[in-house]
Design a protein around this motif. Structure first.
Motif, PDB file in Angstrom:
ATOM      1  N   ARG A  23       0.949  -1.166  -0.130  1.00 50.32           N
ATOM      2  CA  ARG A  23      -0.027  -0.123  -0.125  1.00 50.32           C
ATOM      3  C   ARG A  23       0.954   1.211  -0.079  1.00 50.32           C
ATOM      4  NH1 ARG A  23      -3.638   0.076  -2.309  1.00 50.32           N
ATOM      5  NH2 ARG A  23      -4.719   1.575  -1.328  1.00 50.32           N
ATOM      6  N   CYS A  24       2.347   1.125  -0.082  1.00 49.74           N
ATOM      7  CA  CYS A  24       2.984   2.312  -0.058  1.00 49.74           C
ATOM      8  C   CYS A  24       3.016   2.968  -1.471  1.00 49.74           C
ATOM      9  CB  CYS A  24       4.697   2.181   0.019  1.00 49.74           C
ATOM     10  SG  CYS A  24       5.482   1.232  -1.047  1.00 49.74           S
ATOM     11  N   SER A  25       3.100   4.209  -1.536  1.00 50.87           N
ATOM     12  CA  SER A  25       3.073   4.951  -2.704  1.00 50.87           C
ATOM     13  C   SER A  25       4.180   4.484  -3.636  1.00 50.87           C
ATOM     14  CB  SER A  25       3.183   6.537  -2.403  1.00 50.87           C
ATOM     15  OG  SER A  25       3.157   7.109  -3.818  1.00 50.87           O
ATOM     16  N   ALA A  26       3.704   4.058  -5.016  1.00 50.40           N
ATOM     17  CA  ALA A  26       4.615   3.858  -6.178  1.00 50.40           C
ATOM     18  C   ALA A  26       5.461   5.107  -6.524  1.00 50.40           C
ATOM     19  CB  ALA A  26       3.915   2.917  -7.113  1.00 50.40           C
ATOM     20  N   THR A  27       4.409   6.152  -6.552  1.00 50.77           N
ATOM     21  CA  THR A  27       4.993   7.549  -6.882  1.00 50.77           C
ATOM     22  C   THR A  27       6.395   7.846  -6.246  1.00 50.77           C
ATOM     23  OG1 THR A  27       2.833   8.072  -7.932  1.00 50.77           O
ATOM     24  CG2 THR A  27       4.661   9.930  -7.604  1.00 50.77           C
ATOM     25  N   SER A  28       6.197   7.705  -4.619  1.00 45.59           N
ATOM     26  CA  SER A  28       7.202   8.415  -4.157  1.00 45.59           C
ATOM     27  C   SER A  28       8.412   7.277  -4.156  1.00 45.59           C
ATOM     28  CB  SER A  28       6.805   8.041  -2.398  1.00 45.59           C
ATOM     29  OG  SER A  28       6.524   6.749  -1.931  1.00 45.59           O
ATOM     30  N   TRP A  29       8.186   6.116  -4.558  1.00 48.12           N
ATOM     31  CA  TRP A  29       9.341   5.179  -4.389  1.00 48.12           C
ATOM     32  C   TRP A  29      10.211   5.568  -5.888  1.00 48.12           C
ATOM     33  CZ3 TRP A  29      12.500   1.562  -3.224  1.00 48.12           C
ATOM     34  CH2 TRP A  29      13.212   0.566  -3.918  1.00 48.12           C
ATOM     35  N   HIS A  30       9.252   5.886  -6.859  1.00 45.81           N
ATOM     36  CA  HIS A  30      10.021   6.085  -8.336  1.00 45.81           C
ATOM     37  C   HIS A  30      10.754   7.668  -8.032  1.00 45.81           C
ATOM     38  CE1 HIS A  30       8.972   2.963 -10.546  1.00 45.81           C
ATOM     39  NE2 HIS A  30       7.429   2.935 -10.257  1.00 45.81           N
ATOM     40  N   ARG A  31      10.253   8.650  -7.384  1.00 47.01           N
ATOM     41  CA  ARG A  31      10.711   9.727  -7.224  1.00 47.01           C
ATOM     42  C   ARG A  31      12.123   9.530  -6.681  1.00 47.01           C
ATOM     43  NH1 ARG A  31       7.538  13.671  -9.202  1.00 47.01           N
ATOM     44  NH2 ARG A  31       5.283  13.367  -8.726  1.00 47.01           N
ATOM     45  N   ARG A  32      12.584   8.438  -5.710  1.00 55.60           N
ATOM     46  CA  ARG A  32      14.091   8.109  -5.639  1.00 55.60           C
ATOM     47  C   ARG A  32      14.838   8.146  -6.722  1.00 55.60           C
ATOM     48  NH1 ARG A  32      13.134   3.762  -1.359  1.00 55.60           N
ATOM     49  NH2 ARG A  32      15.509   3.670  -1.522  1.00 55.60           N
ATOM     50  N   ARG A  33      14.190   7.866  -7.885  1.00 56.15           N
ATOM     51  CA  ARG A  33      14.762   7.815  -9.191  1.00 56.15           C
ATOM     52  C   ARG A  33      15.576   6.504  -9.331  1.00 56.15           C
ATOM     53  NH1 ARG A  33      13.864  12.542 -10.956  1.00 56.15           N
ATOM     54  NH2 ARG A  33      15.367  13.734 -12.122  1.00 56.15           N
TER      55      ARG A  33
ATOM     56  N   ARG B 151      13.700  10.694 -15.200  1.00 54.55           N
ATOM     57  CA  ARG B 151      12.597  11.584 -15.061  1.00 54.55           C
ATOM     58  C   ARG B 151      11.379  10.285 -14.494  1.00 54.55           C
ATOM     59  NH1 ARG B 151       9.268   9.987 -19.870  1.00 54.55           N
ATOM     60  NH2 ARG B 151      10.443   8.773 -21.363  1.00 54.55           N
ATOM     61  N   VAL B 152      10.165  10.956 -14.078  1.00 57.55           N
ATOM     62  CA  VAL B 152       9.157  10.242 -13.398  1.00 57.55           C
ATOM     63  C   VAL B 152       8.209  10.016 -14.436  1.00 57.55           C
ATOM     64  CG1 VAL B 152       7.272  10.494 -11.929  1.00 57.55           C
ATOM     65  CG2 VAL B 152       9.405  11.547 -11.114  1.00 57.55           C
ATOM     66  N   ILE B 153       7.886   8.645 -14.652  1.00 57.29           N
ATOM     67  CA  ILE B 153       7.075   8.092 -15.710  1.00 57.29           C
ATOM     68  C   ILE B 153       5.775   7.743 -15.008  1.00 57.29           C
ATOM     69  CG2 ILE B 153       6.592   6.349 -17.536  1.00 57.29           C
ATOM     70  CD1 ILE B 153       9.677   6.478 -17.994  1.00 57.29           C
TER      71      ILE B 153
ATOM     72  N   PRO C  35       6.142 -12.216 -24.141  1.00 59.69           N
ATOM     73  CA  PRO C  35       6.379 -10.746 -24.466  1.00 59.69           C
ATOM     74  C   PRO C  35       5.892  -9.674 -23.387  1.00 59.69           C
ATOM     75  CG  PRO C  35       4.881 -11.721 -26.234  1.00 59.69           C
ATOM     76  CD  PRO C  35       5.290 -12.703 -25.304  1.00 59.69           C
ATOM     77  N   ARG C  36       4.630 -10.181 -22.818  1.00 65.40           N
ATOM     78  CA  ARG C  36       4.047  -9.141 -21.790  1.00 65.40           C
ATOM     79  C   ARG C  36       4.955  -9.246 -20.518  1.00 65.40           C
ATOM     80  NH1 ARG C  36      -2.289 -10.879 -22.328  1.00 65.40           N
ATOM     81  NH2 ARG C  36      -2.968  -9.295 -23.940  1.00 65.40           N
ATOM     82  N   ASN C  37       5.488 -10.187 -19.967  1.00 68.98           N
ATOM     83  CA  ASN C  37       6.310 -10.227 -19.110  1.00 68.98           C
ATOM     84  C   ASN C  37       7.515  -9.710 -19.093  1.00 68.98           C
ATOM     85  OD1 ASN C  37       4.373 -12.070 -17.582  1.00 68.98           O
ATOM     86  ND2 ASN C  37       5.183 -14.143 -18.269  1.00 68.98           N
ATOM     87  N   VAL C  38       8.269  -9.975 -20.301  1.00 69.47           N
ATOM     88  CA  VAL C  38       9.257  -9.074 -20.906  1.00 69.47           C
ATOM     89  C   VAL C  38       8.839  -7.502 -20.714  1.00 69.47           C
ATOM     90  CG1 VAL C  38      10.873  -8.616 -22.508  1.00 69.47           C
ATOM     91  CG2 VAL C  38      10.329 -11.267 -22.371  1.00 69.47           C
ATOM     92  N   GLY C  39       8.082  -7.164 -21.235  1.00 68.20           N
ATOM     93  CA  GLY C  39       7.770  -5.736 -21.126  1.00 68.20           C
ATOM     94  C   GLY C  39       7.472  -5.242 -19.724  1.00 68.20           C
ATOM     95  N   LEU C  40       7.033  -5.933 -18.878  1.00 69.45           N
ATOM     96  CA  LEU C  40       6.816  -5.538 -17.439  1.00 69.45           C
ATOM     97  C   LEU C  40       8.220  -5.531 -16.812  1.00 69.45           C
ATOM     98  CD1 LEU C  40       4.874  -5.174 -15.161  1.00 69.45           C
ATOM     99  CD2 LEU C  40       4.768  -7.348 -14.673  1.00 69.45           C
ATOM    100  N   SER C  41       9.285  -6.278 -17.134  1.00 67.78           N
ATOM    101  CA  SER C  41      10.368  -6.384 -16.523  1.00 67.78           C
ATOM    102  C   SER C  41      10.964  -4.995 -17.089  1.00 67.78           C
ATOM    103  CB  SER C  41      11.147  -7.502 -16.818  1.00 67.78           C
ATOM    104  OG  SER C  41      11.506  -7.710 -18.218  1.00 67.78           O
ATOM    105  N   ARG C  42      10.761  -4.591 -18.421  1.00 64.16           N
ATOM    106  CA  ARG C  42      11.402  -3.308 -18.836  1.00 64.16           C
ATOM    107  C   ARG C  42      10.630  -1.997 -18.595  1.00 64.16           C
ATOM    108  NH1 ARG C  42      12.969   0.660 -20.548  1.00 64.16           N
ATOM    109  NH2 ARG C  42      13.846   1.077 -22.538  1.00 64.16           N
ATOM    110  N   ALA C  43       9.266  -2.119 -17.847  1.00 63.27           N
ATOM    111  CA  ALA C  43       8.765  -0.976 -17.651  1.00 63.27           C
ATOM    112  C   ALA C  43       9.253  -0.018 -16.207  1.00 63.27           C
ATOM    113  CB  ALA C  43       7.131  -1.405 -17.136  1.00 63.27           C
ATOM    114  N   GLN C  44       9.031   1.176 -16.419  1.00 67.03           N
ATOM    115  CA  GLN C  44       9.557   2.070 -15.454  1.00 67.03           C
ATOM    116  C   GLN C  44       8.247   2.872 -14.994  1.00 67.03           C
ATOM    117  OE1 GLN C  44      13.435   3.893 -16.342  1.00 67.03           O
ATOM    118  NE2 GLN C  44      13.123   3.287 -18.485  1.00 67.03           N
ATOM    119  N   GLY C  45       7.217   2.751 -15.541  1.00 62.32           N
ATOM    120  CA  GLY C  45       5.924   3.545 -15.089  1.00 62.32           C
ATOM    121  C   GLY C  45       5.460   3.203 -13.627  1.00 62.32           C
TER     122      GLY C  45
END
Length: 667
Positions: A8-18, A31-33, A106-116
């Protein structure tokens, strides 16, 4: 998973740690995606251009989202198309893998590549509406949702999972209507997927979407529904490329239904959500063998289906759930559990004799508001009332219409089985469908052998607010009736018996008028202005891969453009050749057997309007057929089997011509 990381923690705050710390590697972020769109491709060809173009039109800035395209070993030019598209789009990323045979890898590969912060799984031949990513992401953030159901628009078929499409829901009932939808065309919090290691099955499997959602739905804390904004256009193609249309092998297909229920059982555990999932699954299973086509199969094939589905019932549908099933599905489940194929087929045959057709009993305009009353009766295919009995205060199926020995409790209708009716408006060109304000009333009336049921619905269509508080857009909007009797749901066009009885008020101030179209007098709201002449094709020819049209009156240059609907995808054509003010030529390459092409004119004032055609069928250019639809609109169809016939005819002509030449020489 990092220490202290919770679901339940914020994914956005996690990504803002870059930093990104999933999938076994660490990646610096510049950048934040907000959103990653993941697309598995395989021999997609030109259809990928439509998807990418829809992503180019997103109101979310391209700096805020990325697209990960994973090609599954295409053998055509798809990979080249992807790399060409990514060359001038920094937010597009292309991966290529060896062919795996199905979307899971291919969806699993895409998920491992995703940064959003969130991810959306899109099919390679569908498309997004312009505000889709922005509005779904805003909904997810506002509600702190793990999953967002954006509004689906499905061309070529009715809007799926309609109960989900009728209203926005901030926090949905996790054992409610959201369980109806098992497709993956949704927005997911990426940290949620990673925290629970949720992935797709890989290899050539069936129902991989169902398996994925069986991992997601029991674990989600908040699911939101965005029904007021069209988000994703799911294109049902008529060329046989939809996987859901492929023939089902019972011994292979149905065990996958059981496997996804096993996941539900393992993840959710006993309780209301598992029970609801079991009921939804077995109810949806019956849509895979429609009564008429099923009964037309050979007995041995029907037995194969019966045995395969029975195995699911025995393992996953306990008898205590039967009373919650709609009556016709309940009787079929009981027959499956008992191993009584004759009883099962008797219910299938009973279902095939039931029909219902809507009819308008009143229509009136009040300024920009249309009011109409629609009636629907439960009848047999012969038009007679379908007779029911009473058991105290309950309605029950007649004993004579059910398998011998069926108890009154098994024949009892649920309250909703007696009948419901609602009116919607559906844009003919795109399939966009909106609910309108409807009030229905059930009538139980005596008939010769018991009682009959009918339902009356009064609907109000405010042209300025009919699209979830927004005005209806320009174009042609068909009036649809969504009806349910005995747990069987259908969507039907609303039609009027006598078009002369329609009110003549054109509501010119709102640009709409009500018309009855086709031989069945189906009701349509159209923005074609009163007195305006519909553009018609007075001459049509097919030459090579080009369609030549002579139009009357001529389209207005700069205002009206030609639009082609092909394989259920509408595109405005810029490659139209004008040979005279009224004559145009447009290329339509690589028609596929069974494919239908519709021709329209699009303008800002009237939206998309089909070109009319009153000519006779034109067979002069086989295998392409040019014809008028029931609405007197122009359609072009590549006839199945006609190509072979045309080839045989050409061969016969060559043989005949050669024979004549030989005879002339001998003479």
């Amino acid at each position: 998973m990092p220490p202290g990381w919770s679901t339940r923690c914020s994914a956005t705050s996690w990504h803002r740690r870059r930093y990104r710390l999933f999938g076994g590697h660490r990646e610096q972020r510049s950048r934040v995606i907000d959103v990653t769109v993941i697309v598995a491709t395989y021999n997609t060809g030109a259809a990928i251009d439509t998807l990418i173009a829809s992503l180019d039109r997103q109101t979310m800035p391209a700096t805020n989202f990325e697209v990960v395209l994973v090609d599954d070993g295409s053998t055509d030019d798809t990979l080249d198309r992807l790399r060409s598209a990514a060359a001038d789009r920094p937010h597009l990323h292309v991966e290529s893998i060896a062919n795996s045979g199905w979307p899971g890898r291919p969806r699993n590969v895409g998920l491992s590549r995703a940064q959003g912060d969130y991810v959306f799984f899109a099919d390679h031949d569908d498309e997004f509406y312009p505000r889709a990513l922005e509005r779904m992401h805003a909904t997810a953030v506002a509600n702190d949702a793990d999953v967002v159901y954006g509004k689906l628009v499905r061309t070529g078929r009715p809007t799926p999972y309609w109960p989900i499409a009728t209203r926005d829901v901030a926090v949905a009932d996790l054992a409610g209507d959201v369980l109806l939808s098992r497709t993956v065309h949704k927005l997911y919090r990426r940290a949620f997927l990673e925290a629970h290691d949720i992935r797709f099955l890989e290899g050539r499997v069936r129902l991989e979407d169902h398996h994925f959602m069986a991992q997601v739905l029991p674990r989600a804390r908040v699911i939101s529904v965005l029904a007021s904004e069209p988000c994703y256009r799911w294109i049902h193609r008529s060329d046989g490329t939809n996987t859901s249309d492929t023939k089902v092998d019972p011994e292979v297909y149905w065990p996958w239904y059981a496997k996804q229920l096993e996941v539900w059982r393992d993840v959710a555990g006993p309780g209301p959500q598992l029970d609801a999932a079991r009921l939804v699954t077995i109810s949806q299973a019956f849509s895979r063998f429609v009564p008429g086509p099923f009964m037309a199969l050979e007995r041995v094939e029907r037995t194969r289906v019966f045995d395969a589905v029975r195995a699911i019932v025995l393992e996953h549908v306990p008898p205590e759930l039967d009373e919650r099933l709609a009556v016709l599905k309940r009787l079929r489940v009981m027959a499956l559990r008992d191993g009584d194929q004759d009883a099962f087929e008797a219910v299938q045959s009973l279902r095939s004799t039931i029909t219902f057709t809507p009819a308008v009993s009143a229509v009136a305009w009040d300024g920009g508001t249309l009011s109409l009353t629609v009636q629907m009766s439960l009848t047999t295919t012969g038009g007679r009332p379908f007779e029911l009995d009473r058991d105290g205060e309950h309605l029950v199926l007649k004993e004579s219409s059910c398998p011998q020995g069926t108890s009154p409790a098994a024949r009892r209708l649920l309250p909703s089985d007696a009948g419901t009716l609602a009116i919607t408006v559906c844009e003919r060109a795109s399939g966009m469908e909106w609910p309108v304000h409807s009030v229905s009333q059930l009538h139980v009336e005596p008939c010769r052998g018991g009682v009959a049921v009918r339902v009356t619905c009064t609907a109000t269509i405010d042209l300025e607010r009919a699209a979830f508080g927004r005005p209806l857009g320009p174009g042609s909007w068909d009036l649809m009736a969504r009806v349910q009797f005995l747990g069987e749901q259908l969507r039907r066009r609303v039609r009027v018996d006598d078009p002369e009885t329609l009110p003549t008020d054109p509501t010119a101030a709102h640009g709409f008028r009500l018309v009855a179209v086709g031989q069945r007098h189906n009701l349509t709201l159209t923005t074609l202005p009163p007195g305006a002449e519909r553009i018609r094709a007075t001459a049509v020819r097919w030459r090579g891969e080009q369609l030549e049209l002579r139009l009357e009156p001529a389209p207005v240059a700069g205002d009206q453009v030609l639009a082609i609907r092909r394989s259920d995808s509408v595109t405005v054509r810029t490659d139209v050749t004008t040979t005279s003010p009224r004559a145009v030529r447009v290329a339509i390459p690589s028609l596929q057997p069974g494919e239908i092409v519709d021709v329209s004119v699009q303008s800002a004032a009237a939206g998309l309007c089909r070109i009319g055609y009153a000519g006779a069928d034109d067979w002069s250019r086989r295998p392409v057929r040019i014809y008028a639809t029931a609405n007197d609109s122009l359609s072009v169809k590549y006839e199945r089997g006609a190509a072979a016939k045309a080839g045989q005819s050409r061969l016969r002509r060559r043989v005949s011509s050669t024979a004549h030449a030989l005879l002339r020489r001998r003479g």
